[in-house]
Design an enzyme around this catalytic site. Structure first.
Site, PDB file in Angstrom:
ATOM      1  N   TYR A 122       0.828  -1.157  -0.032  1.00  0.00           N
ATOM      2  CA  TYR A 122       0.181  -0.070   0.017  1.00  0.00           C
ATOM      3  C   TYR A 122       0.959   1.299  -0.085  1.00  0.00           C
ATOM      4  O   TYR A 122       0.618   2.055  -0.707  1.00  0.00           O
ATOM      5  CB  TYR A 122      -0.905   0.041   1.293  1.00  0.00           C
ATOM      6  N   ASN A 145     -11.939   0.147  -5.041  1.00  0.00           N
ATOM      7  CA  ASN A 145     -11.780  -0.396  -6.366  1.00  0.00           C
ATOM      8  C   ASN A 145     -13.241  -0.685  -7.275  1.00  0.00           C
ATOM      9  O   ASN A 145     -13.777  -1.817  -6.853  1.00  0.00           O
ATOM     10  CB  ASN A 145     -10.698  -1.557  -6.407  1.00  0.00           C
ATOM     11  N   CYS A 153      -6.420  -5.249  -7.643  1.00  0.00           N
ATOM     12  CA  CYS A 153      -6.144  -4.654  -6.281  1.00  0.00           C
ATOM     13  C   CYS A 153      -5.703  -5.563  -5.284  1.00  0.00           C
ATOM     14  O   CYS A 153      -5.131  -5.634  -4.267  1.00  0.00           O
ATOM     15  CB  CYS A 153      -7.247  -4.234  -5.695  1.00  0.00           C
ATOM     16  N   HIS A 154      -6.022  -6.780  -5.553  1.00  0.00           N
ATOM     17  CA  HIS A 154      -5.462  -8.157  -4.793  1.00  0.00           C
ATOM     18  C   HIS A 154      -4.055  -8.286  -4.848  1.00  0.00           C
ATOM     19  O   HIS A 154      -3.431  -8.938  -3.902  1.00  0.00           O
ATOM     20  CB  HIS A 154      -6.264  -9.314  -5.389  1.00  0.00           C
ATOM     21  N   GLU A 180      -2.132 -17.017  -9.140  1.00  0.00           N
ATOM     22  CA  GLU A 180      -1.119 -16.409 -10.006  1.00  0.00           C
ATOM     23  C   GLU A 180       0.267 -16.749  -9.581  1.00  0.00           C
ATOM     24  O   GLU A 180       1.268 -16.255 -10.041  1.00  0.00           O
ATOM     25  CB  GLU A 180      -1.303 -14.628  -9.727  1.00  0.00           C
TER      26      GLU A 180
END
Lengths: 187, 201
Positions: A122, A145, A153-154, A180
């Site tokens: 962040y 978001n 945003c994850h 991912e």
């Protein structure tokens, strides 16, 4: 009646009367609401939220000409399906950023550039958005978001690696990072 | 919504409708984290002046609009349906009052039905549509002369006559569609019919 409504959505779009098209799509996490304007994808709503409320909010903030028009979101659905299958690492979709303003939009645009499978903090997002002290505000921008998953945003974590927060719930955030390959170290 | 003597109160109709609107919009409380300036979870707070997503109108009223148009124009119903909702979409963002959307849609539908009859001249209704209709309405099949005369009536009378005889609406719905009391709707219909009789005989 279904054919009539389909024809109506097509004609409305052709005449520029379809300001917000929406549909729902299945995902491994539940049903997602997708909404697009003629400019691009404007909203992805995670399963935790009430689609009725989201549609009311879109009607109030963009235009009340909100119609269910699945065909207009076919490409978004196709790319999301590939992403959830692990076969797509970068979305190529026009986005409509109008639901985010100023600092929040700058944070989200910075987030949009985080590559697949990587994470940032962040604090780093706050710095990239032009105010390194606004770490908490950067967190708020992530929480607000309007286009989660596609604007990833994850991929934003707390300094030190704690998950932070996620609108769809932390298990979903963790699952996306695992998909991912970004969280193999058990932090 | 029992039509006692054919005249339930328009207010009763509309408050039932509004209640329905509210029920659909009561917040679930799941989204407490999100900001919203016009609702709070779990309360009846729907602002009747806020326009709901247009899809809500389709979900709630498209079947009725189609049924009314089938009765009024038979095989032309699909075209009139498209024209009705496209016209509604065009006007919707500037609509000031979200309180009587059903009446608003039916009023547009009746105008499209009249346009259709004007454009096509006299045309017999398909049998299926005729069978479901009030015999009084089928006796008075629309023709150019009648509709031209209807078109020349003052707006309220014209709307009342068309809603009754082109769209086949009961009196209570005419009142709801025109946004007036049942007494006023009855008066407009009566005056309109009186004038028609005078001019057509």
């Amino acid at each position: 009646m279904k054919a009539s409504l389909q024809r109506l959505a097509d004609r409305a779009a052709a005449e520029g009367l379809l300001d917000v098209a929406y549909t729902t799509t299945d995902s491994p996490f539940g049903s997602l609401l997708l909404a697009a304007t003629p400019r691009g994808l404007v909203r992805v709503d995670l399963p935790a939220y009430d689609p009725g409320e989201t549609l009311e909010e879109l009607a109030a903030r963009i235009s009340p000409r909100v119609l269910e028009a699945p065909a207009r979101l076919d490409e978004v659905r196709r790319q999301l399906d590939l992403y959830f299958d692990g076969k797509l690492t970068e979305f190529d979709l026009p986005l409509d950023w109008r639901l985010s303003k100023d600092f929040r939009r700058r944070v989200l645009r910075a987030i949009d550039r985080i590559p697949y499978g990587e994470t940032r903090t962040y604090a780093e997002m706050a710095r990239r958005a032009g105010n390194e002290r606004a770490v908490r505000a950067a967190g708020t921008a992530c929480g607000a978001n309007p286009i989660p998953i596609v604007v990833p945003c994850h991929r934003v974590l707390r300094t030190g690696g704690a998950l932070g927060g996620y609108g769809g719930g932390l298990p979903m955030k963790e699952a996306l990072l695992e998909l991912e390959g970004a969280r193999g170290d058990g932090r | 919504m029992d039509a006692v003597g054919g005249w339930p109160s328009a207010f009763a109709l509309m408050s039932a409708y509004r209640q329905e609107v509210r029920t659909h919009r009561v917040g679930s409380g799941k989204c407490g984290a999100r900001t919203s300036h016009f609702r709070a979870p779990g309360r009846l707070i729907h602002d009747l002046t806020a326009l709901p997503p247009f899809q809500t109108l389709l979900d709630e009223h498209s079947a009725d609009v189609m049924a009314v148009l089938r009765g009024a124009v038979g095989g032309g119903a699909e075209d009139c349906f498209q024209e009705t909702f496209l016209a509604a979409l065009r006007a919707y963002p500037k609509l000031g009052d979200a309180g009587n959307l059903r009446g608003w849609l039916l009023t547009i539908a009746h105008r499209k039905a009249i346009d259709h009859h004007r454009a096509n001249g006299r045309r017999p209704l398909p049998l299926a549509a005729v069978e479901e209709e009030d015999p009084r309405a089928t006796d008075a099949l629309p023709d150019d002369e009648i509709w031209a005369t209807v078109g020349a009536l003052p707006p309220k009378q014209r709307a009342a006559v068309a809603l009754r005889y082109a769209c086949d609406l009961p009196h209570a719905e005419i009142a709801a569609a025109l946004g007036c009391s049942p007494e006023a709707a009855r008066r407009s219909l009566h005056e309109g019919m009186k004038r028609l009789r005078k001019e057509l005989t």
